[in-house]
Design an enzyme around this catalytic site. Structure first.
Site, mmCIF file in Angstrom:
data_model
loop_
_atom_site.group_PDB
_atom_site.id
_atom_site.type_symbol
_atom_site.label_atom_id
_atom_site.label_comp_id
_atom_site.label_asym_id
_atom_site.label_seq_id
_atom_site.Cartn_x
_atom_site.Cartn_y
_atom_site.Cartn_z
ATOM 1 N N LYS A 52 0.984 -1.140 0.042
ATOM 2 C CA LYS A 52 -0.109 0.115 0.076
ATOM 3 C C LYS A 52 0.870 1.270 0.124
ATOM 4 C CE LYS A 52 -3.962 -0.676 2.138
ATOM 5 N NZ LYS A 52 -4.663 -0.954 3.638
ATOM 6 N N ARG A 70 -3.364 2.999 8.580
ATOM 7 C CA ARG A 70 -3.644 1.899 8.153
ATOM 8 C C ARG A 70 -2.522 0.946 7.932
ATOM 9 N NH1 ARG A 70 -4.812 4.482 2.064
ATOM 10 N NH2 ARG A 70 -6.143 2.741 1.591
ATOM 11 N N GLY A 92 -6.071 -10.672 7.071
ATOM 12 C CA GLY A 92 -5.748 -10.759 8.380
ATOM 13 C C GLY A 92 -5.336 -9.813 9.069
ATOM 14 N N MET A 119 -4.753 -5.436 10.688
ATOM 15 C CA MET A 119 -5.547 -4.617 11.447
ATOM 16 C C MET A 119 -6.401 -3.700 10.417
ATOM 17 S SD MET A 119 -5.003 -1.253 13.678
ATOM 18 C CE MET A 119 -5.431 -0.204 12.442
ATOM 19 N N ARG A 138 -3.591 -1.273 -6.576
ATOM 20 C CA ARG A 138 -2.728 -2.603 -6.750
ATOM 21 C C ARG A 138 -3.010 -3.412 -7.639
ATOM 22 N NH1 ARG A 138 -5.656 -4.749 -1.073
ATOM 23 N NH2 ARG A 138 -7.602 -5.093 -1.786
ATOM 24 N N HIS A 177 -15.974 -8.663 1.667
ATOM 25 C CA HIS A 177 -14.786 -9.770 2.316
ATOM 26 C C HIS A 177 -15.033 -10.890 1.533
ATOM 27 C CE1 HIS A 177 -12.983 -12.615 5.114
ATOM 28 N NE2 HIS A 177 -12.042 -11.426 4.960
ATOM 29 N N ARG A 182 0.105 -47.496 -11.091
ATOM 30 C CA ARG A 182 0.126 -48.140 -10.080
ATOM 31 C C ARG A 182 -0.560 -49.586 -10.373
ATOM 32 N NH1 ARG A 182 -1.033 -42.833 -8.176
ATOM 33 N NH2 ARG A 182 0.615 -42.032 -6.708
ATOM 34 N N ARG A 226 4.488 -49.656 -12.666
ATOM 35 C CA ARG A 226 5.445 -49.993 -11.450
ATOM 36 C C ARG A 226 4.874 -51.445 -11.090
ATOM 37 N NH1 ARG A 226 4.357 -46.670 -6.115
ATOM 38 N NH2 ARG A 226 2.375 -47.446 -6.177
ATOM 39 N N SER A 249 12.892 -42.996 -11.505
ATOM 40 C CA SER A 249 11.830 -42.190 -11.161
ATOM 41 C C SER A 249 11.829 -41.938 -9.761
ATOM 42 C CB SER A 249 10.514 -42.886 -11.432
ATOM 43 O OG SER A 249 9.516 -42.106 -11.224
ATOM 44 N N GLY A 268 10.423 -41.525 -6.253
ATOM 45 C CA GLY A 268 9.372 -41.642 -5.661
ATOM 46 C C GLY A 268 9.534 -40.781 -4.517
ATOM 47 N N ASP A 319 7.644 -41.475 -0.542
ATOM 48 C CA ASP A 319 8.401 -42.403 0.017
ATOM 49 C C ASP A 319 9.870 -41.978 0.528
ATOM 50 O OD1 ASP A 319 6.989 -44.646 1.258
ATOM 51 O OD2 ASP A 319 6.887 -45.586 -0.749
ATOM 52 N N CYS A 350 7.856 -38.876 -9.547
ATOM 53 C CA CYS A 350 6.548 -39.338 -9.874
ATOM 54 C C CYS A 350 5.508 -39.373 -8.495
ATOM 55 C CB CYS A 350 6.328 -40.721 -10.291
ATOM 56 S SG CYS A 350 6.999 -41.904 -9.263
ATOM 57 N N TYR A 397 11.340 -35.440 -17.089
ATOM 58 C CA TYR A 397 9.994 -35.021 -16.856
ATOM 59 C C TYR A 397 9.738 -35.137 -15.239
ATOM 60 C CZ TYR A 397 9.514 -40.257 -15.842
ATOM 61 O OH TYR A 397 9.592 -41.323 -15.311
HETATM 62 P P1 ADP Z 1 -7.861 -2.309 3.418
HETATM 63 O O1 ADP Z 1 -6.578 -2.908 3.057
HETATM 64 O O2 ADP Z 1 -8.930 -3.120 4.162
HETATM 65 O O3 ADP Z 1 -8.443 -1.875 1.917
HETATM 66 P P2 ADP Z 1 -7.564 0.448 3.674
HETATM 67 O O4 ADP Z 1 -6.435 0.864 4.456
HETATM 68 O O5 ADP Z 1 -7.323 0.437 2.126
HETATM 69 O O6 ADP Z 1 -7.912 -0.927 4.147
HETATM 70 O O7 ADP Z 1 -8.812 1.162 4.028
HETATM 71 C C1 ADP Z 1 -10.114 1.174 3.823
HETATM 72 C C2 ADP Z 1 -10.684 2.301 3.324
HETATM 73 O O8 ADP Z 1 -10.794 3.396 4.103
HETATM 74 C C3 ADP Z 1 -10.380 2.689 1.833
HETATM 75 O O9 ADP Z 1 -10.755 2.069 0.890
HETATM 76 C C4 ADP Z 1 -10.527 4.254 1.917
HETATM 77 O O10 ADP Z 1 -12.276 4.224 1.503
HETATM 78 C C5 ADP Z 1 -10.656 4.487 3.403
HETATM 79 N N1 ADP Z 1 -9.550 5.301 3.708
HETATM 80 C C6 ADP Z 1 -8.432 4.992 3.911
HETATM 81 N N2 ADP Z 1 -7.551 6.234 4.108
HETATM 82 C C7 ADP Z 1 -8.180 7.381 3.930
HETATM 83 C C8 ADP Z 1 -8.069 8.634 3.811
HETATM 84 N N3 ADP Z 1 -6.723 9.205 4.085
HETATM 85 N N4 ADP Z 1 -9.174 9.508 3.616
HETATM 86 C C9 ADP Z 1 -10.305 8.942 3.208
HETATM 87 N N5 ADP Z 1 -10.654 7.605 3.242
HETATM 88 C C10 ADP Z 1 -9.687 6.797 3.432
HETATM 89 MG MG MG Z 2 -7.919 -0.740 0.808
#
Ligand code: ADP
Ligand code: MG
Ligand code: MG
Length: 883
Positions: free
Chosen positions: A27, A97, A106, A108, A353, A469, A575, A631, A775, A777, A780, A842, A862
């Protein structure tokens, strides 16, 4: 060397480390990159991943250096936007973020609007002229910060909001006025104080450092660990923290927020794709609280939806956005997954991304982008994750089969799946663990459900859009998913649910079609996939670039046919014991095993000979002139024994012997450690008539083939010494001569061995003097080298992987540094003794991309994989050759 990098405004983005995702996370790197190419990115800074590891190492302490660097970087944001953090008159607000090198659900959750407190909220009201907006932002902040940083149960906030709406007779959040939000802020603060025993932090610096701390801590959270384990992500990557000036999509009807893909991530089609909401912030779009709207008019019309698309409602902002889409695609030469916000008509970019996509979309995009001149054929090959092809190789729903449709939701991740309904992730994992097919049905999913989603065949949710999600994770995992099927109502406590008008229970079978968004009762019939089109194109490219051949492990004509359809160039492992288990022959097999003497065995083997001959004839017929490695019998004989009294009685009747006699003989065959017992070539040494029968069946079948005869490769399992091989090779040769003399026709053949014992690997030079091929295996060989029984490893292997003792399950992905050494050494010694010695693998590993790359590197001829893995192996072999 700094570990805090600023972006946006006057930042120069010149340090190459700021482009390195290992340093600043994906990010952070992409925010800096977007700012550097002139896109509108709110200014901010990134704290590097190494600080996360240092923090965790130092048990939660921050260095003075880091504190100073953060203060300087915060000043950069303040200068750029002309506001000060904590200023009661005109406060700077920021988001905090997480962001690791690879995107990790997973981690925060993001905290928005940080910097609000009882004073600054007044300043925000005055500056924006919008009290409703200011108090809505403040309550969102307390809710997010309370949940993710302070660990307050988010349900409490949601309940309080529901109560507030009910009390005021309101239906939607959007109807709440400024006083309503202000009152709710009071309630939220009370909830926090009660839950944590102190007041919600008013000091903005305390807020900031608390959030930074929470991001770092989340790297070691349970759900992050689970995700890392499932995706082979090493812990020592760490996560970065991004702090960024807020822009507001919730400043009224000229403001909005959204997520978008530059192409359709489900189909690969070249059309903008996404969702947005007017007057909304952050995760509103994906959280499923309000139903998001379509981005483009075309998509809205196709879905027959009423609420205006962004293209129609905000044409200017949309035009800015589509220019950004094109620019980003050309810049990254890949489909982008984008998050944006419009604040009072102005577009801001918050994330980009390379987007997750289905295998089908990945193929289409790769092939299209070659045609568009964006990438070349080699890059197209390297872009496809070989394992993702698996999604395309499995059956899809038969369009002709009747469908008892229960309801329809959004087509969130394509493919079809049938299975029993399960209502939570734990049940999904348990039931799947005992071999059941399950469909996870949830109101919506969250990162805690990852393990259950992984265990399930498919995912169905009642809430959430195409970018929820559930949708995103399912697409990433290749699981079919239908999201937002709002006709579902779940009663968790009763383990029951209503879908439309129908009542169902946990355990009832349903089918979901993630391409059509349909949910059906029962199991719907499927058809084999079509492998032409983009798939065929990419496979042709792969075949042009690979060196290694790809064979298959197959023993039935049907499997052989399927494997050839998938591009197999021969059989690497047939086999023969699988043929023994056939219901029609098992009794002759048992008779052979339980015979008291050679004559008894010979009589039973005579019954088996024509059956085996017919098997091989069928295989040779399907395989044409392609090489076939067969085999000879490998497993310990007791595996074929009767189970239970009924089967013994049956066998007694068939053989004319008493049940007692048979049971005694069966008892004699008992072994303490069958894996290391009387099996493999040891059977051939002690019961030569078994191997003689099999060799005869092979040669008779080969000689009977019309036209060009096949060249059977006869493989002797579990060789440890040269002498074993010499004895059995002589037996095979003798049998061949007998058959050739009887039939008057000769065929060429090879006799080789499996290398599956450490001694065989060490003595490979000696053995290769006799053996014409090896070959590996590796199943094993892994068991015998590690001294780990695969069938008993389940009890500890997960722990071993979690604690980093093994990077991956060594039965899935070859232990290259250990077992790999034996393979490499055996290949070298074998080839030194016999130049041109044919070498293959194999084991299960023949279908694992990392293991395939290793086989390519050490020059094997192979790899052999199960039929469905053949295309995966073709692609992995090509990628290995190109890298
Ligand atoms: P995730 O990785 O779960 O996508 P993000 O860090 O991208 O989490 O944040 C989730 C959402 O929070 C973003 O899609 C955006 O809409 C909002 N966000 C994050 N930073 C800002 C910011 N500086 N201003 C406005 N919205 C934000
Ligand atoms: Mg995001
Ligand atoms: Mg998030």
């Amino acid at each position: 060397m700094t570990s805090v990098y600023i972006f946006g405004g006057a930042a120069d983005h010149a340090d190459p480390r700021q482009k390195d995702k290992a340093v600043v996370g994906g990010k952070g790197a992409n925010l800096a990159e977007m700012a550097a190419i002139g896109l509108p990115v709110p200014p901010g800074f990134t704290i590097a991943t190494e600080e996360c590891l240092r923090y965790l190492e130092d048990k939660g302490a921050f260095s003075k250096q880091l504190e100073d660097a953060v203060a300087a970087a915060l000043a950069h944001i303040e200068r750029t936007v002309g506001k000060r953090f904590g200023d009661p008159a005109d406060p700077l607000l920021v988001s905090v973020r997480s962001g690791a090198k690879v995107s990790m659900p997973g981690m925060m959750d993001t905290v928005l609007n940080l910097g609000l407190n009882d004073e600054t909220v007044e300043g925000l009201t005055a500056v924006s002229g919008d009290a409703r907006f200011a108090w809505d932002s403040y309550r969102r902040f307390i809710q997010m910060y309370g949940d993710v940083v302070l660990g307050v149960d988010h349900g409490l906030f949601e309940e309080a909001l529901e109560v507030a709406k009910e009390d005021n007779g309101l239906l939607a959040d959007t109807e709440m006025g400024s006083e309503d939000w202000q009152a709710l802020v009071g309630e939220y603060k009370r909830i926090v104080a009660e839950a944590i025993g102190r007041d919600f932090p008013q000091n903005v610096h305390e807020q900031l450092w608390g959030a930074i701390r929470a991001v770092f801590d989340s790297w070691d959270s349970e759900r992050a660990k689970v995700y890392r384990r499932l995706n082979d992500i090493p812990r020592d990557l760490g996560t970065a923290v991004n702090v960024q000036a807020m822009v507001f999509g919730n400043m009224g009807d000229t403001s909005a927020t959204g997520v978008a893909f530059t192409r359709d991530p489900a189909t690969g089609e070249r059309a903008y794709y996404g969702e947005w909401l007017v007057n909304a912030q952050g995760e509103d779009v994906v959280a499923g609280i309000r139903t998001p709207q379509y981005l483009t008019r075309a998509a809205r019309e196709r879905a027959n939806a009423v609420p205006l698309s962004m293209e129609e409602a905000m044409p200017e902002a949309f035009a800015q956005l589509s220019r950004v889409f094109d620019l980003l695609e050309r810049h990254y030469r890949d489909m982008q997954d984008i998050e944006f916000t419009v604040e009072r008509g102005k577009l801001w970019m918050l994330q980009t991304r390379s987007g997750k996509r289905t295998a089908k979309a990945a193929l289409k995009m790769a092939v299209d982008m070659v045609a568009e001149g964006l990438i070349d054929e080699r890059e197209a090959i390297c872009r496809i994750d070989p394992m993702a092809l698996d999604q395309l190789l499995h059956p899809t729903l038969d369009p002709a089969a009747p469908r008892d449709i229960l309801t329809t939701g959004l087509p969130a991740s394509p493919g079809a799946a049938s299975g029993k309904i399960v209502l939570d992730a734990e049940t999904a994992e348990q039931w799947a663990g005992r071999g059941e097919k399950v469909i996870l049905v949830r109101v919506e999913t969250s990162p805690e459900d990852i393990h259950g989603m992984h265990a399930a065949r498919g995912i169905l949710t009642a809430r959430g859009g195409m970018t929820s999600h559930a949708a995103v994770v399912a697409r990433g995992m290749g699981r079919p998913c239908v999201s937002g099927a709002s006709a579902i109502s779940i009663r968790r406590e009763e383990r029951a649910l209503t879908i439309g008008k129908r009542e169902l229970k946990e355990g009832d079978v349903i089918t979901i079609d993630g391409s059509a968004g349909q949910v059906m009762a029962g199991e719907v019939a499927t058809i084999e996939p079509e492998l032409a089109g983009d798939f065929g194109t990419l496979m042709d490219w792969a075949d042009r670039h690979r060196r290694m051949k790809v064979r298959t492990n197959a023993e039935t004509a049907a499997d052989c046919r399927r494997a050839i359809g998938f591009g197999a160039e021969g059989i690497g492992l047939c086999r023969t014991e699988h043929m023994f288990f056939d219901a029609a022959r098992i009794s002759a097999v048992r008779e052979m095993i339980l015979a008291e003497n050679e004559a008894g065995r010979a009589a039973a083997l005579a019954k088996l000979l024509p059956e085996q001959r017919a098997d091989f004839a069928a295989i040779f017929g399907v395989m044409g002139g392609l090489p076939v490695t067969i085999r000879l019998l490998d497993p310990p004989l007791h595996e074929f024994l009767p189970h239970g009294d009924a089967e013994f009685a049956e066998l007694a009747a068939a053989t004319g012997r008493s049940v007692e006699q048979l049971k005694r003989r069966a008892g004699e065959l008992h072994e303490f450690n069958p894996m290391l017992g009387h099996r493999g070539c040891r059977l051939g040494i002690t019961f030569p008539e078994i191997y003689a029968m099999q060799a005869r069946a092979i040669f008779e079948a080969a000689c009977a083939v019309e036209g060009a005869p096949p060249v059977p490769e006869i493989m002797i399992p579990l060789i440890a010494t040269r002498r074993e091989f010499e004895i059995l090779r002589a037996l095979v040769d003798r049998t061949a001569e007998e058959v050739f003399a009887q039939g008057g026709r000769r065929v060429d053949y090879l006799v080789g061995t499996m290398i599956e014992l450490p001694r065989a690997a060490l003595m490979a030079g000696d053995i290769a003097a006799e053996a014409e091929f090896f070959s590996f295996g590796t199943n094993d060989l892994t068991q015998t080298t590690l001294g780990v029984s695969r069938d008993d490893a389940g009890r500890f292997l997960t722990q071993y992987v979690e604690q980093g003792i093994f990077a991956r399950d060594p039965f899935v992905s070859l232990d290259i540094e250990g077992v790999g050494q034996l393979v490499e050494l055996a290949a070298e010694r074998g080839r030194a003794a016999r130049p041109g010695l044919k070498l293959g693998i194999c084991g299960e590993h023949g279908g694992d991309p990392a293991s395939i790359a290793f086989c390519d590197r050490i020059g094997l001829d192979y790899v052999s994989a199960s039929p469905y893995r053949v295309p995966i192996a073709r692609l992995a072999a090509a990628q290995s050759a190109l890298r």
